[in-house]
Design a protein around this motif. Structure first.
Motif, short mmCIF file in Angstrom:
data_model
loop_
_atom_site.label_atom_id
_atom_site.label_comp_id
_atom_site.label_asym_id
_atom_site.label_seq_id
_atom_site.Cartn_x
_atom_site.Cartn_y
_atom_site.Cartn_z
N LEU A 205 0.81 -1.21 0.00
CA LEU A 205 0.00 0.00 0.00
C LEU A 205 0.85 1.27 0.00
O LEU A 205 0.32 2.36 -0.24
CB LEU A 205 -0.93 0.01 1.21
CG LEU A 205 -1.92 -1.17 1.31
CD1 LEU A 205 -2.79 -1.02 2.56
CD2 LEU A 205 -2.78 -1.27 0.06
N ASN A 209 1.19 2.13 -7.80
CA ASN A 209 0.71 1.20 -8.81
C ASN A 209 1.03 1.80 -10.19
O ASN A 209 0.51 2.87 -10.53
CB ASN A 209 -0.80 1.01 -8.65
CG ASN A 209 -1.38 0.01 -9.64
OD1 ASN A 209 -0.77 -0.32 -10.66
ND2 ASN A 209 -2.58 -0.47 -9.36
N THR A 212 -1.93 3.03 -12.34
CA THR A 212 -2.75 4.18 -11.94
C THR A 212 -1.94 5.42 -11.61
O THR A 212 -2.48 6.53 -11.62
CB THR A 212 -3.60 3.82 -10.71
OG1 THR A 212 -2.73 3.59 -9.58
CG2 THR A 212 -4.44 2.57 -10.97
N GLU A 214 -0.93 6.04 -8.76
CA GLU A 214 -1.24 6.31 -7.36
C GLU A 214 -0.82 5.12 -6.51
O GLU A 214 -0.54 4.03 -7.03
CB GLU A 214 -2.75 6.58 -7.19
CG GLU A 214 -3.30 7.69 -8.06
CD GLU A 214 -2.82 9.06 -7.64
OE1 GLU A 214 -2.41 9.19 -6.46
OE2 GLU A 214 -2.83 9.99 -8.47
N PHE A 216 -1.08 1.85 -4.34
CA PHE A 216 -2.02 0.74 -4.33
C PHE A 216 -3.07 0.96 -3.25
O PHE A 216 -2.78 1.49 -2.16
CB PHE A 216 -1.29 -0.58 -4.06
CG PHE A 216 -0.65 -1.20 -5.26
CD1 PHE A 216 -1.42 -1.92 -6.18
CD2 PHE A 216 0.72 -1.08 -5.48
CE1 PHE A 216 -0.82 -2.51 -7.31
CE2 PHE A 216 1.32 -1.66 -6.59
CZ PHE A 216 0.54 -2.37 -7.50
N GLN A 217 -4.30 0.53 -3.51
CA GLN A 217 -5.40 0.66 -2.57
C GLN A 217 -5.88 -0.72 -2.14
O GLN A 217 -5.76 -1.70 -2.90
CB GLN A 217 -6.56 1.43 -3.20
CG GLN A 217 -6.21 2.86 -3.59
CD GLN A 217 -5.77 3.69 -2.40
OE1 GLN A 217 -6.47 3.73 -1.38
NE2 GLN A 217 -4.63 4.36 -2.52
N PRO A 218 -6.44 -0.84 -0.93
CA PRO A 218 -6.92 -2.14 -0.46
C PRO A 218 -7.91 -2.81 -1.41
O PRO A 218 -7.91 -4.03 -1.54
CB PRO A 218 -7.58 -1.79 0.88
CG PRO A 218 -6.84 -0.60 1.37
CD PRO A 218 -6.54 0.20 0.12
N ASP A 219 -8.75 -2.01 -2.10
CA ASP A 219 -9.75 -2.62 -2.99
C ASP A 219 -9.13 -3.16 -4.28
O ASP A 219 -9.85 -3.73 -5.12
CB ASP A 219 -10.88 -1.63 -3.29
CG ASP A 219 -10.42 -0.36 -4.00
OD1 ASP A 219 -9.24 -0.29 -4.42
OD2 ASP A 219 -11.24 0.57 -4.13
N GLU A 220 -7.82 -2.99 -4.46
CA GLU A 220 -7.13 -3.59 -5.61
C GLU A 220 -6.51 -4.93 -5.26
O GLU A 220 -5.90 -5.57 -6.11
CB GLU A 220 -6.03 -2.64 -6.10
CG GLU A 220 -6.55 -1.32 -6.63
CD GLU A 220 -5.44 -0.35 -6.99
OE1 GLU A 220 -5.42 0.10 -8.16
OE2 GLU A 220 -4.60 -0.06 -6.11
N THR A 376 -2.92 6.92 7.55
CA THR A 376 -2.66 7.22 6.15
C THR A 376 -1.22 6.86 5.82
O THR A 376 -0.29 7.44 6.40
CB THR A 376 -2.89 8.72 5.84
OG1 THR A 376 -4.26 9.04 6.12
CG2 THR A 376 -2.60 9.00 4.38
#
Length: 382
Positions: A205, A209, A212, A214, A216-220, A376
């Motif tokens: 996290l 990525n 993107t 940005e 990485f996000q948990p939903d990925e 964060t």
């Protein structure tokens, strides 16, 4: 590396500003202390299983906040490392207490180490297998045909147990020797990587990525949680010398005191994660600020809320760990142990006394109302 954690500046004064929400108490320097006949504090050494990091925040906090001194103990924390086996250090008489995972120690006990689990600090397992969503790996049964990472060195058993429970044989996957980082996963060489919730998961996290631009996000990500799969094993525990518990009344008494102060340290860390992360950083951890805070918060989730009081060893969880240790085979066909461990392998005698004292002092040892903070993560964990 031997750590004497004694600060008298900013970090050393944190006790004055942080109320213990879970415990309803603070270290004010007026708590009765115990010591030897001369009035001196009793020296004790704690051997960790890894380098200084917030995985051990409660112990560092207990030193910094004076909780061990309140109990008449002068505690030195020895860092671990890749070449240090904490239970062996304890069994050899080179430490008074040690922190290690139950399955790892069960093997040492079968080989002759006469040590006892006196407090099960982590109630839940932090080990997971993580994957990108497009790999469609949601449970252990989805690992068939995938490149599956494992650190080995005693960290693989929950994975193997989960696979065997789902009918997945080792020949059904491509087992990858994973480094103690997420490099192979991020490079695409590993489909499902081993990751601790408080460390390697955060490393992903904290990474950009490339698709993107940005983080990485948990939903990925998909996460296989061995607690949910039913193959979680007991992890960080406080281990003591079984012979000394029986033969040395002072050591047995100090074990209660050590557990009591350690629990207070964990309560402090849970309620003051930023301060606790700072304490660990001052102790020598090189992890980034946001990563250290994440780790402190996630480790607290493994402890709170507590079902029966922090440190109590649940018989069913112990039995499940022993069952997996006896019946799960690794890639060589070996199991952790071949027979049931001795009755001296664990006891709730000392943690029960410590919890009774804490409850008598008005400390909430369950943390039922504790809530994790929102953390964060920054790129690189900084």
């Amino acid at each position: 590396m031997k750590q004497r954690i004694k600060w008298f500046g900013t970090l050393g004064s944190l006790a004055a500003v942080g109320a213990l929400v879970l415990s309803g108490c603070s270290s004010d320097g007026n708590a009765p202390t115990s010591s030897d006949a001369s009035g001196a504090l009793t020296p004790m050494t704690l051997q960790l299983q890894w380098f200084a990091q917030a995985q051990f925040a409660g112990y560092y906090a207990a030193v910094d906040q004076g909780y061990y001194e309140d109990e008449g103990l002068d505690v030195t924390i020895d860092e671990g490392g890749a070449d240090i086996v904490p239970q062996d250090v304890l069994a050899a008489g080179d430490a008074d207490y040690a922190i290690s995972w139950v399955p790892k120690v069960l093997g040492s006990i079968e080989q002759g180490a006469n040590i006892t689990n006196v407090a099960q600090i982590f109630e839940r397992s932090a080990t997971t297998q993580i994957s990108l969503k497009d790999k469609n790996i949601r449970t252990a049964s989805d690992l068939v045909g995938k490149n599956v990472g494992s650190w080995g060195y005693g960290n693989e058993w929950e994975l193997f147990a989960g696979m065997q429970k789902s009918g997945v044989e080792l020949g059904d996957i491509n087992l990858i020797q994973q480094a103690f980082d997420m490099t192979g996963f991020l490079a695409g060489d590993i489909d499902a990587a081993q990751a601790m919730t408080y460390n390697e998961y955060a490393q992903v996290l904290e990474t950009v990525n490339p698709d993107t631009g940005e983080l990485f996000q948990p939903d990925e990500l998909n996460v296989i949680d061995w607690n949910e799969e039913g193959t979680a094993m007991l992890q960080d525990s406080i281990w003591a010398n079984a012979d000394k518990l029986q033969s040395d009344a002072d050591y047995a008494d100090n074990t209660v005191k050590f557990i009591k102060a350690s629990i207070k340290g964990w309560i402090y860390a849970a309620n003051n994660p930023a301060e606790a992360a700072g304490i660990v950083t001052a102790a020598g951890s090189t992890l980034g600020e946001s990563h250290q805070l994440w780790m402190t918060n996630e480790v607290s989730k493994l402890i709170f809320p507590s079902s029966n009081g922090v440190g109590m060893i649940d018989e069913s969880a112990w039995s499940n760990t022993v069952d997996i240790a006896m019946n799960t085979k690794n890639e060589t066909g070996a199991t952790i142990i071949t027979t049931e461990p001795p009755v001296t392998a664990y006891t709730n005698e000392y943690v029960t006394k410590a919890l009774d004292e804490l409850k008598a002092e008005g400390v909430d040892v369950l943390g039922t109302d504790w809530k994790p903070t929102e953390v964060t993560l920054n790129e690189g964990g900084n």
